[in-house]
Design an enzyme around this catalytic site. Structure first.
Site, PDB file in Angstrom:
ATOM      1  CB  THR A  40      -0.910   0.028   1.234  1.00  0.00           C
ATOM      2  OG1 THR A  40      -0.089   0.079   2.414  1.00  0.00           O
ATOM      3  CG2 THR A  40      -1.792  -1.212   1.290  1.00  0.00           C
ATOM      4  CD  GLU A  51      -5.455  -2.200   1.355  1.00  0.00           C
ATOM      5  OE1 GLU A  51      -4.990  -1.629   2.354  1.00  0.00           O
ATOM      6  OE2 GLU A  51      -5.681  -1.603   0.271  1.00  0.00           O
ATOM      7  CE  LYS A 106     -20.018  16.410  13.393  1.00  0.00           C
ATOM      8  NZ  LYS A 106     -19.649  15.459  14.443  1.00  0.00           N
ATOM      9  CD1 TRP A 115     -21.033  13.837   9.760  1.00  0.00           C
ATOM     10  CD2 TRP A 115     -18.845  14.316   9.661  1.00  0.00           C
ATOM     11  NE1 TRP A 115     -20.432  13.251  10.843  1.00  0.00           N
ATOM     12  CE2 TRP A 115     -19.091  13.523  10.806  1.00  0.00           C
ATOM     13  CE3 TRP A 115     -17.539  14.728   9.400  1.00  0.00           C
ATOM     14  CZ2 TRP A 115     -18.085  13.139  11.679  1.00  0.00           C
ATOM     15  CZ3 TRP A 115     -16.533  14.352  10.266  1.00  0.00           C
ATOM     16  CH2 TRP A 115     -16.796  13.560  11.389  1.00  0.00           C
TER      17      TRP A 115
END
Length: 539
Positions: free
Chosen positions: A181, A326, A436, A441
């Site tokens: 990754t 992944e 936030k 949000w």
């Protein structure tokens, strides 16, 4: 009741054999460092990949050994994609865009035994060579330079093979590939792919409602072969018998467009920043290239609806996709289901700008912070979690840490999304990039896409900055198109017509460029570091 079907393993060996025999005359074309074109056929590729496998065995390779590559996208890298697994070893693609210290750490962590490296990348190799103990280093002579003392020529290695290759016995669950990754937080983690997972993933990429690769296509992976197996495109193209075209080290827009035109490319794939450059080049010289109908698979980050509309003007079809290292990486591709094919253009564009629907065999759910699985209603939001035959269940040498896997075994992706009743995923943000503000949000991805809908904006990235009243507020970092005259007032006035007031950026700063990760995505971590001392008094 006992099945009557044959117990035949799914192996990459079968893809190699099929391509070499059924599509022997199909071309594989590579752009070389000097921009000459290397051309050969699947028959040549089949012979050389098998020769590479035999050479590795004669050099003492054992089942499960890791063979690293430090290479651009070209024919020899494709040979490694199939030759290394054919020998029973594991192909480990090293990310050449990482700092040398990181490459050394990854190669040591993976316990790589051999390295195959492009001669044009030897200066990079030399920066970490003293920290990695490769048993043998093979140099691919792309530029014709002499191979340094102590290293061996890849071509001489193939020429020195003594015996005919015979496939070793192997299980479909044996490892065939390995990729780390990007490691934006903490150390990179190794993902190990099996023959079974890779073969199934390749088959899924050939389905008509995903990428739809067939032997009628000419496929050019722009996404690097060192990044999530170039999204599996080399494997799928080989399975399908498609013509393959590789850009080598030349990833500028003009070089890619020249390849698209001259090699009749019909399928390509890369991150949005690549396509922004393509679009800019087309806008500057709209009559320079006569392009075929191209399906452009775009992933890595959300594609602005405005970009999809613009490419349609040039007859280029954007297919938005989503996945991760992944997940091999294909999880979703956005194609219009029948109920949307007769819808008005605005509705179609809204659906095409979503990440798409899950591929066959991949289960997907969205989970709220309290662990509740959310309904597919297009409004309920949560983290995407997935499971399936080409989704990793653990990291190499690390296992299955709780922050990456749920208690019942689903991969936690860190992406936040909604899913509508038709299964289309709308990714709102990474969990760490949500803003936030005053208890609400704000999706930085949504705000970025709305900013990039302005015709004077080339690129935009939004980050959260602590705010004394609202907790956090969005700071928009914007790159203007070359020669464009755009100020904050004009941009905010444009956004007021498209967004609620509380979603507007609290401030806009104009910059020359947005930092990129090693895989070409916007580097929010780097951007936050760049503006760590910025405060609202400066706005």
């Amino acid at each position: 009741m006992q099945s009557t079907m044959m117990d035949r393993p799914l192996l990459l060996d079968d893809l190699l054999e099929r391509a070499g025999h059924q599509f022997a005359d199909t071309e594989i074309v590579s752009n070389m460092p000097d921009k000459s074109r290397h051309r050969y056929t699947y028959a040549d590729f089949h012979r050389r990949a098998r020769t590479l496998a035999q050479g590795l065995l004669e050099a003492g390779l054992k089942p499960g050994d890791r063979v690293a590559t430090l290479m651009w996208n070209h024919y020899a890298h494709l040979e490694c994609y199939f030759g290394v697994p054919a020998a029973g070893a594991v192909l480990h693609t090293l990310n050449l865009r990482l700092p040398p210290d990181d490459i050394a750490w990854i190669a040591n962590h993976a316990e790589d035994r051999f390295l195959i490296v492009d001669d044009v990348l030897l200066p990079l190799y030399e920066k970490f060579a003293d920290r990695v103990d490769f048993e043998r280093v093979l140099v691919v002579p792309l530029s014709g330079k002499a191979v340094p003392d102590g290293l061996a020529s890849y071509e001489d290695f193939l020429d020195g093979v003594q015996n005919e290759f015979v496939y070793p016995e192997k299980s479909e669950y044996d490892a065939c590939g390995m990729c780390y990754t990007s490691g934006t937080t903490g150390k990179p983690k190794g993902v190990v792919y099996s023959h079974r997972s890779t073969a199934l993933h390749a088959f899924a990429g050939a389905l008509p409602d995903t990428v739809g690769l067939s032997f009628n296509d000419s496929c050019l992976p722009v996404v690097p072969m060192f990044h999530a197996n170039a999204w599996g495109l080399p494997y799928t193209a080989t399975l399908a018998g498609a013509k393959q075209v590789y850009p080598g080290p030349h990833l500028d827009a003009e070089s890619l467009l020249d390849l698209f035109e001259s090699e009749g490319v019909t399928v390509t794939g890369g991150v949005p920043t690549i396509w922004m450059g393509i679009l800019n080049a087309l806008d500057k010289e709209p009559k320079r290239w006569t392009l075929p109908n191209i399906r452009m698979v775009v992933g890595g980050s959300a594609v602005p609806e405005a970009m999809i509309r613009r490419f349609d003007e040039y007859g280029l079809q954007v297919l938005q996709g989503w996945g991760m290292t992944e997940t091999s990486p294909l999880v979703t591709v956005s194609r219009l289901k029948p109920r949307y094919q007769d819808a008005d253009p605005d509705t179609q564009y809204r659906q095409r700008a979503k990440a798409g629907v899950p591929s066959p065999f991949v289960d997907l759910r969205i989970v709220a912070d309290d662990g509740t699985v959310q309904p597919w209603d297009g409004e309920s939001m949560g983290e995407i979690q997935v499971r399936g035959p080409w989704v990793t269940a653990a990291y190499y040498g690390v296992g299955s840490p709780e922050d990456k896997f749920s208690a019942d075994g689903w991969l936690r992706t860190g992406d936040v999304a909604t899913v509508d009743r038709d299964g289309y995923i709308h990714i709102t943000d990474r969990t760490k990039d949500l803003i936030k503000s005053g208890g609400e949000w704000i999706s930085s991805v949504h705000l970025e896409n709305e900013i990039m809908a302005h015709d004077k904006v080339a690129e935009a990235a939004v980050i959260a900055k602590a705010h004394p009243k609202w907790g956090e507020r969005p700071l928009a970092c914007v790159v203007r198109h070359e020669g464009a005259d755009l100020d904050e007032a004009e941009l905010v006035a444009f956004l007021k017509q498209r967004l609620e007031k509380w979603m507007l950026p609290e401030a806009v700063t104009f910059i020359d460029e947005i930092p990129r990760t090693s895989t070409g995505k916007f580097n929010k971590l780097g951007l936050r570091e760049q503006f760590k001392d910025w405060n609202w008094d400066a706005a």
